[in-house]
Enzyme design. Structure first.
Site, mmCIF file in Angstrom:
data_model
loop_
_atom_site.group_PDB
_atom_site.id
_atom_site.type_symbol
_atom_site.label_atom_id
_atom_site.label_comp_id
_atom_site.label_asym_id
_atom_site.label_seq_id
_atom_site.Cartn_x
_atom_site.Cartn_y
_atom_site.Cartn_z
ATOM 1 N N TYR A 94 -22.329 0.936 -12.771
ATOM 2 C CA TYR A 94 -23.293 1.589 -11.879
ATOM 3 C C TYR A 94 -24.241 0.533 -11.330
ATOM 4 O O TYR A 94 -25.098 0.020 -12.045
ATOM 5 C CB TYR A 94 -24.050 2.652 -12.673
ATOM 6 C CG TYR A 94 -24.871 3.642 -11.883
ATOM 7 C CD1 TYR A 94 -25.098 3.520 -10.515
ATOM 8 C CD2 TYR A 94 -25.438 4.744 -12.518
ATOM 9 C CE1 TYR A 94 -25.843 4.454 -9.822
ATOM 10 C CE2 TYR A 94 -26.186 5.685 -11.835
ATOM 11 C CZ TYR A 94 -26.387 5.526 -10.493
ATOM 12 O OH TYR A 94 -27.142 6.461 -9.821
ATOM 13 N N LYS B 278 -19.765 2.269 -9.018
ATOM 14 C CA LYS B 278 -20.558 3.275 -8.301
ATOM 15 C C LYS B 278 -21.730 2.557 -7.655
ATOM 16 O O LYS B 278 -22.542 1.947 -8.357
ATOM 17 C CB LYS B 278 -21.056 4.322 -9.305
ATOM 18 C CG LYS B 278 -21.992 5.382 -8.761
ATOM 19 C CD LYS B 278 -22.452 6.262 -9.917
ATOM 20 C CE LYS B 278 -23.135 7.541 -9.483
ATOM 21 N NZ LYS B 278 -24.470 7.381 -8.961
HETATM 22 O O1 LIG Z 1 -26.213 9.297 -11.848
HETATM 23 C C1 LIG Z 1 -26.407 10.236 -11.071
HETATM 24 O O2 LIG Z 1 -26.660 11.378 -11.465
HETATM 25 C C2 LIG Z 1 -26.280 9.977 -9.619
HETATM 26 O O3 LIG Z 1 -26.881 9.093 -9.127
HETATM 27 C C3 LIG Z 1 -25.338 10.734 -8.803
HETATM 28 C C4 LIG Z 1 -25.879 11.712 -7.830
HETATM 29 O O4 LIG Z 1 -24.925 12.722 -7.740
HETATM 30 C C5 LIG Z 1 -26.146 11.142 -6.442
HETATM 31 O O5 LIG Z 1 -25.038 10.531 -5.938
HETATM 32 C C6 LIG Z 1 -26.621 12.246 -5.516
HETATM 33 O O6 LIG Z 1 -27.840 12.561 -5.610
HETATM 34 O O7 LIG Z 1 -25.843 12.775 -4.726
#
Ligand SMILES: O=C([O-])C(=O)C[C@H](O)[C@@H](O)C(=O)[O-]
Length: 301
Positions: A133, A158
């Site tokens: 990440y 990611k």
């Molecule tokens: O670790 C996390 O929960 C994220 O950063 C993913 C989220 O789903 C992000 O992509 C979003 O807010 O759409």
């Protein structure tokens, strides 16, 4: 593990006493899988990984794995100090998770070589597929990602930075090194908002926090994007995602707490967020309600 479709990041429900509400999490995950999630990432950023103790983390992973019932992969968050991240990784494996999303290391800034060691060490402890990440203090170099992509159980990246020059370099370097199956996805807050730009780099996969509270809208957006329906993509971006992002940007942490408020608005009692996050004000919840109503109308549901 092959990830496809909309990646679902469930919230972590707490009851009125502030305790983990596993049954509600199980319902949330089961609803998301039934609505068409391509993968479940439990106890990650949206799932308040930062706020869970190790016991709660394990119970949350079990609830998500059981609710998903093998229909789609379930990944758990991992992170913290190196010993804690290793322990969490082993716990996720013991609880039946299919993989890990490895958060940025806690508190310190580190050079690429140190980040590589951190990711490698956690991946070695886990014996599970690991997704890196990139976010905040975890900023990787193209060489670092290409090196990590050689590790058999490090399977993807990611991106939560949105630095397209850097991401392009990373993708080119990893592909040039022959790692064709290494997965990249957009993991920025409210990732749909930037998807047209990511697709320009060939990145088609993304995480969706919106899916947690408005799966109808998230699925409609994904279908429109995939089918090349630019009119619907633009209408959803303008009429739903833009006002949501504007509201999100008013208060730090709203990228998570607005999502949880959205899940409550849609009828699932998931409780509020734990400190240091704050729940949205009543006025902001009303604004969120209007944004969701507009999004549902555009999505045609
Ligand atoms: O670790 C996390 O929960 C994220 O950063 C993913 C989220 O789903 C992000 O992509 C979003 O807010 O759409």
């Amino acid at each position: 593990m092959r990830l496809d479709g909309v990646l679902f990041f469930p919230v972590t429900p707490f009851d009125a006493a502030g305790e983990l509400a596993e049954a509600v999490l199980a319902r949330h995950v089961a609803d998301g899988v039934a609505a068409g999630a391509g993968g479940v990432f439990t106890a990650c950023g949206t799932g308040e990984f930062n706020a869970l103790d190790p016991g709660e983390y394990g119970r949350a992973v079990t609830a998500a794995v059981t609710a998903a019932g093998g229909r789609v992969p379930v990944l758990g968050g991992a992170g913290g100090t190196l010993p804690a991240a290793r322990a969490i990784a082993r716990e996720a494996a013991a609880r039946g998770a299919d993989g890990l999303l490895l958060m940025p290391p806690y508190l310190v800034n580190a050079p690429a070589a140190g980040l590589v060691r951190y990711v490698r060490d956690v991946a070695a402890a886990a014996e599970l597929p690991v997704i890196i990440y990139q976010r905040g203090n975890a900023r990787f170099t193209p060489e670092a990602v290409a090196e990590l992509a050689q590790v058999p159980n490090i399977i993807g990246f990611k991106d939560g930075l949105g630095d397209f020059d850097l991401l392009q370099r990373i993708i080119l370097r990893v592909r040039e090194a022959g790692h064709r199956d290494f997965t990249f996805f957009n993991g920025l807050p409210t990732a749909e908002f930037t998807m047209p730009a990511y697709r320009g780099l060939g990145v088609t996969l993304y995480s969706s926090a919106v899916f947690a509270f408005a799966p109808e809208i998230a699925i409609a957006f994904h279908k429109a994007l995939t089918a090349g329906d630019e009119v619907l993509v633009r209408r959803l971006l303008t009429g739903f995602y833009l006002p949501l992002v504007e509201l999100r940007d008013l208060v730090p942490g709203y990228a998570v707490s607005l999502v949880k408020a959205g899940v409550r608005l849609r009828g699932l009692e998931v409780g509020g967020v734990r400190a240091p996050l704050v729940d949205p004000t009543a006025e902001h919840v009303e604004r969120l309600e209007r944004i969701v109503a507009a999004g549902l109308e555009i999505a045609g549901t």
